[in-house]
Design a protein around this motif. Sequence first.
Motif, short mmCIF file in Angstrom:
data_model
loop_
_atom_site.label_atom_id
_atom_site.label_comp_id
_atom_site.label_asym_id
_atom_site.label_seq_id
_atom_site.Cartn_x
_atom_site.Cartn_y
_atom_site.Cartn_z
N ARG A 51 -0.70 -2.15 -4.62
CA ARG A 51 -2.02 -2.78 -4.75
C ARG A 51 -3.14 -1.85 -4.30
O ARG A 51 -4.30 -2.11 -4.55
N CYS A 52 -2.76 -0.77 -3.62
CA CYS A 52 -3.72 0.25 -3.20
C CYS A 52 -2.93 1.54 -2.97
O CYS A 52 -1.76 1.49 -2.60
N LEU A 53 -3.60 2.66 -3.21
CA LEU A 53 -2.96 3.96 -3.05
C LEU A 53 -3.80 4.79 -2.09
O LEU A 53 -5.00 4.98 -2.31
N ILE A 54 -3.17 5.26 -1.02
CA ILE A 54 -3.81 6.21 -0.11
C ILE A 54 -3.28 7.57 -0.53
O ILE A 54 -2.07 7.83 -0.46
N LEU A 55 -4.18 8.42 -1.00
CA LEU A 55 -3.78 9.59 -1.75
C LEU A 55 -4.43 10.85 -1.21
O LEU A 55 -5.66 10.96 -1.15
N ASP A 56 -3.59 11.81 -0.82
CA ASP A 56 -4.08 13.11 -0.37
C ASP A 56 -4.66 13.85 -1.56
O ASP A 56 -4.13 13.78 -2.67
N ILE A 57 -5.74 14.56 -1.36
CA ILE A 57 -6.38 15.30 -2.45
C ILE A 57 -5.59 16.56 -2.78
O ILE A 57 -5.26 16.81 -3.94
N ALA A 58 -5.31 17.38 -1.77
CA ALA A 58 -4.69 18.69 -2.00
C ALA A 58 -3.20 18.63 -1.72
O ALA A 58 -2.79 18.53 -0.57
N MET A 59 -2.41 18.67 -2.79
CA MET A 59 -0.96 18.69 -2.66
C MET A 59 -0.40 19.72 -3.63
O MET A 59 -1.00 19.97 -4.67
N PRO A 60 0.76 20.31 -3.30
CA PRO A 60 1.41 21.21 -4.26
C PRO A 60 1.80 20.42 -5.51
O PRO A 60 2.03 19.22 -5.45
N VAL A 118 -7.88 3.44 -5.29
CA VAL A 118 -7.47 4.66 -4.59
C VAL A 118 -8.41 4.95 -3.42
O VAL A 118 -9.64 4.91 -3.58
N VAL A 119 -7.81 5.25 -2.27
CA VAL A 119 -8.53 5.79 -1.12
C VAL A 119 -8.01 7.21 -0.94
O VAL A 119 -6.83 7.41 -0.62
N PHE A 120 -8.87 8.18 -1.22
CA PHE A 120 -8.47 9.58 -1.02
C PHE A 120 -8.60 9.95 0.44
O PHE A 120 -9.48 9.46 1.15
N VAL A 121 -7.70 10.84 0.89
CA VAL A 121 -7.78 11.41 2.23
C VAL A 121 -7.65 12.92 2.08
O VAL A 121 -6.96 13.41 1.19
N VAL A 180 0.88 -1.17 0.00
CA VAL A 180 0.00 0.00 0.00
C VAL A 180 0.91 1.22 0.00
O VAL A 180 1.78 1.36 0.87
N SER A 181 0.74 2.09 -0.99
CA SER A 181 1.55 3.30 -1.08
C SER A 181 0.75 4.50 -0.59
O SER A 181 -0.45 4.60 -0.86
N VAL A 182 1.43 5.37 0.13
CA VAL A 182 0.84 6.59 0.68
C VAL A 182 1.48 7.78 -0.03
O VAL A 182 2.71 7.88 -0.08
N VAL A 183 0.65 8.65 -0.60
CA VAL A 183 1.16 9.87 -1.23
C VAL A 183 0.50 11.05 -0.52
O VAL A 183 -0.72 11.26 -0.62
N ASP A 184 1.30 11.79 0.25
CA ASP A 184 0.78 12.90 1.05
C ASP A 184 1.91 13.88 1.32
O ASP A 184 3.01 13.47 1.67
N ASP A 185 1.64 15.16 1.15
CA ASP A 185 2.68 16.16 1.39
C ASP A 185 2.88 16.45 2.87
O ASP A 185 3.84 17.11 3.25
N ASP A 186 2.01 15.93 3.73
CA ASP A 186 2.10 16.14 5.18
C ASP A 186 3.06 15.11 5.78
O ASP A 186 2.78 13.90 5.77
N GLU A 233 -17.38 9.45 -7.46
CA GLU A 233 -17.84 9.54 -8.84
C GLU A 233 -16.67 9.42 -9.82
O GLU A 233 -16.82 8.88 -10.92
N GLN A 234 -15.51 9.91 -9.42
CA GLN A 234 -14.32 9.84 -10.28
C GLN A 234 -13.59 8.50 -10.18
O GLN A 234 -12.53 8.33 -10.77
N GLY A 235 -14.15 7.57 -9.42
CA GLY A 235 -13.59 6.22 -9.40
C GLY A 235 -12.84 5.82 -8.15
O GLY A 235 -12.29 4.72 -8.10
N ALA A 236 -12.79 6.67 -7.14
CA ALA A 236 -12.12 6.29 -5.89
C ALA A 236 -12.95 5.22 -5.17
O ALA A 236 -14.17 5.18 -5.31
N THR A 237 -12.28 4.39 -4.40
CA THR A 237 -12.98 3.40 -3.59
C THR A 237 -13.62 4.07 -2.37
O THR A 237 -14.71 3.74 -1.97
#
Length: 123
Positions: A50-59, A79-82, A7-13, A96-100
């Motif tokens: 196999r899954c992406l935890i993805l922040d919505i607002a990033m630079p 994708v699980v958006f946070v 599981v990959s995490v993409v977050d600027d925090d 609606e855009q396809g996130a889980t």
Amino acid sequence: MMTRLLVSVVDDDESVRESLPDLLREFGYAAQAFSSAEEFLASEYVEQSRCLILDIAMPGMTGPELHRELIRRNNKIPVVFVTAQGDGSTRPKMLEQGATECLSKPFSDAALLAALTAALKAG
């Protein structure tokens, strides 16, 4: 020996990048963290995730932009958006855009585990 799903995490925090992988490992997953969408796309982990935890607002490239880029590349990673900045319309829009799932920060461990379970079943 069973291979742990990545599981990959993409977050600027930075605090999220430090704490979330530890929690994911407690859940039994392998985890990688990235500070930006661009860093994730340049990594060797895009195809392994196999899954992406993805922040919505990033630079730079936002979470939804990364999600669209992955779809464009025919990478159907769930994708699980946070988000810490969402309002009532954010979750329905992301779904609606396809996130889980789309979770508002701070979210509970149980909410994250439920979202991950759903994402991995869908993926």
